[in-house]
Design an enzyme around this catalytic site. Sequence first.
Site, PDB file in Angstrom:
ATOM      1  N   TYR A 147       5.009   8.135   2.265  1.00  0.00           N
ATOM      2  CA  TYR A 147       3.903   7.186   2.119  1.00  0.00           C
ATOM      3  C   TYR A 147       3.803   6.268   3.337  1.00  0.00           C
ATOM      4  O   TYR A 147       2.711   6.029   3.868  1.00  0.00           O
ATOM      5  CB  TYR A 147       4.122   6.366   0.846  1.00  0.00           C
ATOM      6  CG  TYR A 147       3.010   5.416   0.500  1.00  0.00           C
ATOM      7  CD1 TYR A 147       1.875   5.850  -0.178  1.00  0.00           C
ATOM      8  CD2 TYR A 147       3.096   4.063   0.824  1.00  0.00           C
ATOM      9  CE1 TYR A 147       0.855   4.972  -0.510  1.00  0.00           C
ATOM     10  CE2 TYR A 147       2.084   3.178   0.497  1.00  0.00           C
ATOM     11  CZ  TYR A 147       0.962   3.633  -0.173  1.00  0.00           C
ATOM     12  OH  TYR A 147      -0.047   2.750  -0.497  1.00  0.00           O
ATOM     13  N   ILE A 180      -0.472  -5.433  -5.195  1.00  0.00           N
ATOM     14  CA  ILE A 180      -1.697  -5.859  -5.866  1.00  0.00           C
ATOM     15  C   ILE A 180      -1.567  -5.591  -7.359  1.00  0.00           C
ATOM     16  O   ILE A 180      -0.988  -4.587  -7.789  1.00  0.00           O
ATOM     17  CB  ILE A 180      -2.916  -5.111  -5.295  1.00  0.00           C
ATOM     18  CG1 ILE A 180      -2.979  -5.258  -3.763  1.00  0.00           C
ATOM     19  CG2 ILE A 180      -4.204  -5.617  -5.931  1.00  0.00           C
ATOM     20  CD1 ILE A 180      -3.078  -6.686  -3.255  1.00  0.00           C
TER      21      ILE A 180
END
Length: 242
Positions: A147, A180
């Site tokens: 990632y 988030i």
Amino acid sequence: MSKVALVTGGTRGIGEAISKGLKAAGYTVAATYHGNTEKAEEFKAATGIHVYKWDVSHPDECVAGIAKVEEELGPVEVLVNNAGITRDGMFHKMSFEHWREVLSTNLDSMFTMTRPVIEGMRSRGAGRVINISSINGQKGQMGQTNYSAAKAGVIGFTKALAQENAFKGITVNAICPGYINTDMVAAMPEKVLESIVSGIPVGRLGHPEEIAATVVYLASDAAAFMTGAVMTINGGQYIANG
């Protein structure tokens, strides 16, 4: 006629907030999704936003999907490359399949989605490309070599494409969100989540709407002089140089 904005992974999480934010700002929004058709249809019914299903890692699907969007809604003038997946694990135990899946969806999609729209933007002399990277593409993250590599690649792609297209009236910028408050993050074990929040100087998770507001700004005429920028929105968790 309002401008058309295409948001990949635009029916859930950060992408959902981006799609809603752009619609509220007056854009005609097309949101792509790959997996959850039921959720996408619920999103469409609730928001009135157009939804399209395809896999952003497949070049042919992207070409066909974008052609359908442009036939039904008009030329894509704002592209938000948001779609992404994780396949976490320590590198010494990671399979090539998990490496490839993440690189294909998170990095190859920069090509598969942007290549079909960039010539139209160049011919019209205007366009916005907004790429969603990650704090972990800036600083790296244990258990996320795949990632982190992909999201770091997004930053390099952004800076190079911005230089190639600035004189054509096209801006290309990246946003690097921190942690988030999405369903994915909220599903983390409580102790893990507490540990993450304790490392964020503002003392909370970010809100998807805060990312969306930045996308809306970058898509606007007010951001015409901003290109090649990498914007960090992470509550002070990681402060990048320059």
